[in-house]
Design an enzyme around this catalytic site. Structure first.
Site, PDB file in Angstrom:
ATOM      1  N   TYR A   1       0.834  -1.212   0.000  1.00  0.00           N
ATOM      2  CA  TYR A   1       0.000   0.000   0.000  1.00  0.00           C
ATOM      3  C   TYR A   1       0.873   1.269   0.000  1.00  0.00           C
ATOM      4  O   TYR A   1       1.739   1.432   0.862  1.00  0.00           O
ATOM      5  CB  TYR A   1      -0.876  -0.037   1.255  1.00  0.00           C
ATOM      6  CG  TYR A   1      -1.942   1.010   1.277  1.00  0.00           C
ATOM      7  CD1 TYR A   1      -3.002   0.958   0.376  1.00  0.00           C
ATOM      8  CD2 TYR A   1      -1.885   2.057   2.178  1.00  0.00           C
ATOM      9  CE1 TYR A   1      -3.979   1.910   0.396  1.00  0.00           C
ATOM     10  CE2 TYR A   1      -2.871   3.028   2.205  1.00  0.00           C
ATOM     11  CZ  TYR A   1      -3.916   2.946   1.302  1.00  0.00           C
ATOM     12  OH  TYR A   1      -4.876   3.906   1.320  1.00  0.00           O
TER      13      TYR A   1
ATOM     14  N   CYS B   1      19.044  56.339  -8.686  1.00  0.00           N
ATOM     15  CA  CYS B   1      19.531  57.648  -9.141  1.00  0.00           C
ATOM     16  C   CYS B   1      18.907  58.055 -10.460  1.00  0.00           C
ATOM     17  O   CYS B   1      19.052  59.188 -10.889  1.00  0.00           O
ATOM     18  CB  CYS B   1      21.055  57.636  -9.256  1.00  0.00           C
ATOM     19  SG  CYS B   1      21.624  56.658 -10.659  1.00  0.00           S
TER      20      CYS B   1
ATOM     21  N   CYS C   1      23.256  49.748 -12.878  1.00  0.00           N
ATOM     22  CA  CYS C   1      23.497  51.184 -12.802  1.00  0.00           C
ATOM     23  C   CYS C   1      24.999  51.449 -12.874  1.00  0.00           C
ATOM     24  O   CYS C   1      25.786  50.747 -12.233  1.00  0.00           O
ATOM     25  CB  CYS C   1      22.934  51.737 -11.496  1.00  0.00           C
ATOM     26  SG  CYS C   1      23.231  53.499 -11.348  1.00  0.00           S
TER      27      CYS C   1
END
Length: 906
Positions: free
Chosen positions: A338, A803, A825
């Site tokens: 099972y 910025c 950046c």
DNA sequence: GCAAGGTC
């Protein structure tokens, strides 16, 4: 001689009815006949219970016989206020597909004097027992009702159970009744609420037909989603930190040894360099310690459901849901035991040798099974016990030999192999290895290397899914000296944890008690079906925008509905009910009262859900749903469909838009800034916009939500000429989207968390004023989230969230992300970074997520100091020329490395 | 159309 008693026995599933019948009848005079349900046979045999001769009838149900539902008048979604679902009357009934089982029970119960309940011995089993009692006693009130308690389907237990019949435990059943009712009421109320609130308010692109989309809430599915989102957020908010470490290697005739620095790593570059330079100055290594140890690697515990699912996912990348389907097939065909079991230890009564014997003929593992059975091999070991026992089923093990069946798919073969090999591994000796650790000293710094030799593979011979890697280390002796072949100062960055794998997710659920072994895979699948999460080919889960938005919404409300706590509290209450320490009514009342209060509060705070959704989805101007639009005042003729009028409207949240009355054929809509408090159509006609007339609108903006250099009153035009309106739309966002991008109370979205610095202005990083009032921003504040512009022209440019500077598009050159493009950046201070594919997918950028740059070495050393050059070794100094193809970690410049970056530490 | 729990 007493009269023969006719006994109706009922098991939870057909297989148990069959097994118990076989055991009790000892296969003597066992007859089988059909019931009304094709799956649930009826077995008949004679037996004697405590001296009473009995005619036994043995049949079964298939799990729960009944379901809980609201009374009819509450079942339709629009039939009532979802808040009423916390008190609406509910009823238990037998659904259509179980009616034939019910009829069988009724028919047989009428003819019997006793009813013996053989349901699984857990809470659900006890509850099912009462469902069976309900059905049977309704047709035969004179039944004597008894409960058989057994812990395994083996002769001794079963005979013991039937001779020691017990009474059914109402407390256990009550606990389940309470759980069912709470699950139903919470699930239905929240599901209806959030579906009707959000589905029509946003364009949810995940579903093909979002009109049928259900945004379900459930006390198991939501915490499961919560695990996924939480890990995702953890990854998103991870700030990589650069660190430095010293590595050393030594090549000899026997091979190469790699030594790592026992200090681990330093985040301080200067300190690392100083130590490194010291080592370079005096590079002679002295061996200070050589340690040899025997190590054992133990085989796994016997297999239960969760472990089966986890291992099938890890080894074969099978989903837990598919694994359970395949396991069910194998079980139905008798090849494995099972498959839904918590038990991970074998009962001492299990004949383990017999199971191994069956496998001796297999071409793959048969010879291993033979060795295992040969006492001379010394390979056998009684399996260890994992400590879990559901008292109903043994661990998953093979029950029938097969070398592959014609109808089996590859996955059937794999899963059967896993079950067999796992079983054989469990009854095997652990692998034995010899581990060697060598420590050296270079200029006072300690380094260590270790290696492992496997002395006996034992269970690893059959359990091919596991390996025990280990390098062979050359021989060293204490006091020995050598000159390292390489000595490098390497940098790396801290990495976030990986996304949750299916195995991780199952572990989280198991740990926090979310779902049961039989249902966990269902909850995972439900998240995929509901478009809350996705799974990548490596079986790792990410939330979808929808999943993240929902969790974010509740999180912003301050409710931990997406955490496992609620389930944990419920579980404690259930336990109290099952022990008789609390009554079902008491638990239901307190729990539902709290949940109703929570529901009402969530409804009051629905703006949080809107805000969170608005981070990811466009508002819809679809009528219906929660956002009914009244017909508004005329502005202009729609220039998209050129048929209908565009009118000014205000939604329930107070947000203004100008929409086309031709909806849904025409979806033209112009959303106005979220900072608009009032808008009124005037008789003024715009001079510049065509085709006219375009009526102008008198706007009033909320002072606190617009920059100081804008006026609160503005006569504006939506025709495209109005620069002020355009700017304010950009700054404030439209509708509630604006709040999510920086206005109003901060949401705790990851976007926010990563792109803003809490408590300080995002532009100058000073506290004392909000970002909107920053004196450094003379041209007005910018949106916090990274913006994509020029999208219509096909060109995307990304500006830094901090910025505002335009970001360069770069290409990653790391193991994990080679070739993937990203924006970053140019300024070192901002740390802004976003993957290009996330930008095009609409994901916002995060504060900082650099690619992996670990393992990079510097350049050539500083001349002939030490003996490095004499032995032909490569010494790498902290300064020098760059290697080709690498970039500076700090600024991305390929002409130098981070350690000499001129921008470093600015 | 909603939950989670059994099971086929």
């Amino acid at each position: 001689m007493s009269r023969v008693v006719r006994v109706l026995n009922v098991a939870e599933k057909p297989s148990v009815a069959k097994s118990v019948s076989n055991i009790l009848s000892r296969n003597q005079g066992l007859r089988m006949r059909e019931g009304r349900s094709r799956y649930n046979k009826i077995y008949e045999f004679n037996y004697s219970i405590n001296g009473h001769p009995c005619q036994m009838l043995f049949t079964s149900v298939t799990g729960h016989l009944m379901e809980l539902e609201f009374e009819d008048r509450y079942r339709k979604w629009h039939s009532c206020d979802p808040a009423l679902l916390f008190q609406a009357p509910v009823r238990k009934f037998v659904p259509e597909d179980k009616l034939d089982i019910k009829r069988t029970l009724e028919e047989e119960a009428r003819m019997c004097q006793w009813l013996v309940l053989w349901l699984d011995c857990d809470r659900e089993g006890e509850n099912i027992a009462f469902e069976v009692i309900d059905v049977c006693t309704s047709v035969n009130r004179h039944l004597t009702i008894k409960r058989a308690r057994f812990s395994a389907l083996i002769d001794r237990d079963i005979h013991h159970a039937v001779q020691n019949l017990d009474n059914a435990n109402k407390y256990f059943a009550d606990a389940v009744d309470a759980r069912q009712e709470i699950d139903l009421r919470i699930g239905a109320s929240f599901t209806r609420f959030q579906t009707m609130l959000l589905r029509d308010a946003f364009v949810i692109d995940s579903a093909t037909d979002d009109r049928n989309l259900v945004l379900s809430y459930g006390p198991c599915q939501f915490p499961t989603l919560g695990f996924i989102v939480e890990r995702y957020w953890e990854i998103q908010s991870h700030e990589p930190e650069e660190f430095w470490t010293i590595n050393c290697s030594h090549r000899s005739d026997e091979g190469i040894a790699t030594f790592s620095w026992m200090r681990g790593h330093f985040f301080d570059y200067a300190c690392a360099v100083i130590i490194y330079e010291m080592c370079v100055e005096e590079p002679t290594a002295s061996v200070t310690k050589v340690r040899q140890q025997e190590k054992l690697k133990y085989p796994p515990y016997p297999l239960n459901t969760i472990e089966l699912e986890k291992r099938a996912s890890r080894y074969f990348r099978m989903s837990s849901e598919h694994t359970m389907k395949v396991a069910e097939d194998l079980y139905q065909a008798g090849f494995i035991s099972y498959p839904r079991t918590e038990t991970d230890g074998f009962s001492p009564r299990t004949d383990l040798h017999a199971i191994v014997q069956e496998q001796q003929g297999h071409p793959g593992w048969g010879s291993y099974a033979q060795r295992l059975l040969d006492p001379a091999s010394g390979l056998w070991r009684n399996p260890s016990n994992g400590g879990h026992d559901d008292k109903a089923h043994p661990p998953i093990h093979p029950t029938k030999f097969s070398s592959g069946e014609s109808g089996w798919s590859q996955d059937h073969n794999r899963l059967y192999e896993l079950v067999v090999r796992h079983f054989l591994a469990c009854v095997s000796q652990p692998a034995v290895g010899a581990e060697t650790t060598v420590e050296i000293d270079i200029a006072g710094e300690m380094f260590s290397a270790s290696g492992r030799v496997i002395l006996a593979k034992n269970y690893l011979d059959v359990y091919r899914f596991e390996s025990w890697g280990g390098l062979l280390l050359p021989t060293y002796a204490v006091g020995q000296q050598f000159i390292p072949t390489t000595l490098t100062l390497d940098s790396g960055v801290t990495r976030p944890p990986p996304l949750l794998s299916e195995a991780d997710l199952l572990s989280c659920m198991d740990k926090e008690g979310i779902g049961t072994d039989a249902t966990m895979h269902d909850h995972i699948k439900k998240l995929l079906d509901r478009f809350y999460a996705t799974k990548d080919p490596n079986t790792r889960f990410s939330p979808t925008n929808l999943g993240e938005a929902l969790v974010m919404g509740y999180d912003d409300m301050g409710y931990k509905l997406w955490k496992p706590y609620l389930r944990a509290v419920m579980e404690r209450d259930m336990k109290a009910v099952s022990e008789g320490n609390k009554s079902k009514a008491e638990v239901l009342e307190t729990c539902l009262q709290q949940m109703k209060a929570c529901f009402l509060d969530a409804r009051l705070n629905k703006v949080k859900l809107f805000e969170a959704m608005a981070v990811f989805f466009e508002r819809s101007n679809r009528p219906g749903g929660d956002e009914q639009h009244a017909s508004g005042e005329f502005i202009r003729q729609c220039c998209l469909c050129q048929e209908a009028d565009m009118v000014l409207r205000k939604n329930r949240d107070g947000n203004f838009m100008v929409g086309c009355l031709g909806y849904p054929q025409c979806r033209n809509a112009i959303w106005l800034p979220g900072s608009v408090s009032e808008a009124a159509v005037t008789t003024n006609v715009c001079n510049s916009c065509s085709p006219g007339p375009v009526y102008m609108i008198q706007f009033t903006f909320r002072r606190l939500e617009i920059p100081p250099n804008y006026s609160t009153n503005h006569l504006g035009c939506i025709g495209g000429c109005d620069e002020i309106l355009r700017q304010l739309t950009e700054i404030c966002g439209t509708g509630s989207r604006s709040a999510a991008s920086g206005r109003g109370p901060a949401t705790s979205s990851n976007v926010q968390r990563s792109n803003t610095r809490q408590g300080a202005c995002i532009y100058c990083h000073q506290s004392g004023h909000s970002s909107g009032d920053c004196p450094s921003q003379s041209s007005g504040p910018r949106s916090v989230r990274p913006r994509t512009m020029n999208a219509q022209s096909g060109q995307i440019s990304v500006s830094c969230s901090t910025c505002g500077a335009p970001c360069a598009l770069r290409t990653a050159n790391t193991t994990q992300n080679r070739g993937r493009k990203f924006y970053s950046c140019p300024s070192q201070e901002c740390n802004f970074f976003v993957w290009e594919d996330n930008v095009s997918n609409g994901h916002a950028g995060r504060g900082f997520q650099r690619a992996n740059v670990s393992g990079r070495s510097g350049a050539r050393g500083r001349g002939g100091q030490g003996a490095g050059r004499a032995t032909g070794g490569t010494f790498v100094s902290a300064t020098g020329d760059p290697n080709s193809g690498r970039r500076c970690f700090v600024c991305g410049d390929p002409s130098h490395f981070a350690n000499v970056c001129p921008n470093r530490g600015n």
